[in-house]
Design a protein around this motif. Structure first.
Motif, PDB file in Angstrom:
ATOM      1  N   PRO A  24       7.424  -2.889  -1.519  1.00  0.00           N
ATOM      2  CA  PRO A  24       7.335  -1.968  -0.379  1.00  0.00           C
ATOM      3  C   PRO A  24       6.229  -0.928  -0.577  1.00  0.00           C
ATOM      4  CG  PRO A  24       9.621  -2.265  -1.048  1.00  0.00           C
ATOM      5  CD  PRO A  24       8.768  -2.928  -2.096  1.00  0.00           C
ATOM      6  N   LEU A  98       3.357  -4.428  10.898  1.00  0.00           N
ATOM      7  CA  LEU A  98       3.657  -3.495   9.802  1.00  0.00           C
ATOM      8  C   LEU A  98       4.542  -2.339  10.267  1.00  0.00           C
ATOM      9  CD1 LEU A  98       0.199  -3.282   8.007  1.00  0.00           C
ATOM     10  CD2 LEU A  98       2.324  -4.192   7.043  1.00  0.00           C
ATOM     11  N   PRO A 102       9.549  -5.438   7.003  1.00  0.00           N
ATOM     12  CA  PRO A 102       9.430  -5.054   5.599  1.00  0.00           C
ATOM     13  C   PRO A 102       8.259  -5.700   4.863  1.00  0.00           C
ATOM     14  CG  PRO A 102      11.268  -6.560   5.873  1.00  0.00           C
ATOM     15  CD  PRO A 102      10.755  -6.235   7.252  1.00  0.00           C
ATOM     16  N   ALA A 103       7.738  -6.830   5.389  1.00  0.00           N
ATOM     17  CA  ALA A 103       6.628  -7.498   4.709  1.00  0.00           C
ATOM     18  C   ALA A 103       5.828  -8.335   5.689  1.00  0.00           C
ATOM     19  CB  ALA A 103       7.138  -8.380   3.572  1.00  0.00           C
ATOM     20  N   ALA A 124       0.654   0.394   5.718  1.00  0.00           N
ATOM     21  CA  ALA A 124       1.660  -0.269   4.882  1.00  0.00           C
ATOM     22  C   ALA A 124       2.317   0.740   3.938  1.00  0.00           C
ATOM     23  CB  ALA A 124       1.027  -1.417   4.091  1.00  0.00           C
ATOM     24  N   ARG A 127       4.628   3.131   6.000  1.00  0.00           N
ATOM     25  CA  ARG A 127       5.836   2.474   6.520  1.00  0.00           C
ATOM     26  C   ARG A 127       6.669   1.812   5.426  1.00  0.00           C
ATOM     27  NH1 ARG A 127       4.753   5.450   9.942  1.00  0.00           N
ATOM     28  NH2 ARG A 127       4.073   4.965  12.058  1.00  0.00           N
ATOM     29  N   ALA A 129       6.002  -0.847   3.823  1.00  0.00           N
ATOM     30  CA  ALA A 129       5.999  -2.283   4.074  1.00  0.00           C
ATOM     31  C   ALA A 129       5.081  -2.952   3.063  1.00  0.00           C
ATOM     32  CB  ALA A 129       5.508  -2.580   5.492  1.00  0.00           C
TER      33      ALA A 129
END
Length: 182
Positions: A24, A98, A102-103, A124, A127, A129
């Motif tokens: 993450p 994003l 989560p990815a 990313a 967030r 992510a």
């Protein structure tokens, strides 16, 4: 980019924790020529985040086959595939994904602006992510990825002298960046 680690692995589960996967808020770069096994490896890195929610693949070439992601451990009900061959829309599409997932695994079109890639990296991180970037040509800008994995070789086992059944594929990776060593 100085070499920091070299690993030969058959499956992501065998990948040492000293070289983390999709985390993450981190950007992971997968660099290498087509056919080097990096797309399959990248899809396998989505399996863990898929336990927390849907994950996405931004497919620029239109080559991604969803069953490949399913075989790599991503549940079909958690996989979103977005085909985006338009380089002008690619950044907005990736940013939108994003914002809520989560990815994201994204093929990076050739000629993508460095500033756009850096904005996506910042998004990313903001967030939390995981962003896996797979440039279709060249490398990612220096310092963008927390970890860069470069495909160096693919070795197959099982087909002796051109005959037989393929039993296993080994992918040799070179790792560099801040993420090497934990």
């Amino acid at each position: 980019m100085a070499e920091a680690a070299r690993v030969e692995t058959e499956a992501p589960e065998a990948f040492p924790r000293a070289v983390p996967g999709a985390e993450p808020g981190r950007v992971l770069g997968l660099v290498g020529p087509p056919g080097s096994g990096l797309t399959r490896f990248g899809l396998s890195l989505l399996a863990d985040p898929a336990r927390r929610g849907p994950v996405a693949v931004v497919d620029v070439r239109g080559w991604l086959c969803p069953p490949a992601a399913w075989e790599a451990g991503v549940p079909p009900e958690r996989l979103v595939v977005v085909r985006c061959p338009d380089r002008q829309l690619w950044g907005r599409v990736t940013a939108a994904l994003l914002e809520g997932l989560p990815a994201v695994y994204a093929e990076v079109p050739a000629g993508t602006d460095e500033a756009l890639l850096r904005r996506l990296g910042a998004l990313a991180r903001a967030r939390r992510a995981a962003l896996i970037l797979r440039p279709l040509r060249g490398e990612l800008p220096s310092g963008l990825a927390h970890l860069n994995l470069m495909g160096e070789a693919v070795r197959w086992e099982g087909a002796e002298a051109g005959h037989g059944r393929l039993a296993r594929r080994w992918l040799t990776l070179r790792a560099a960046g801040r993420g090497v060593g934990g």
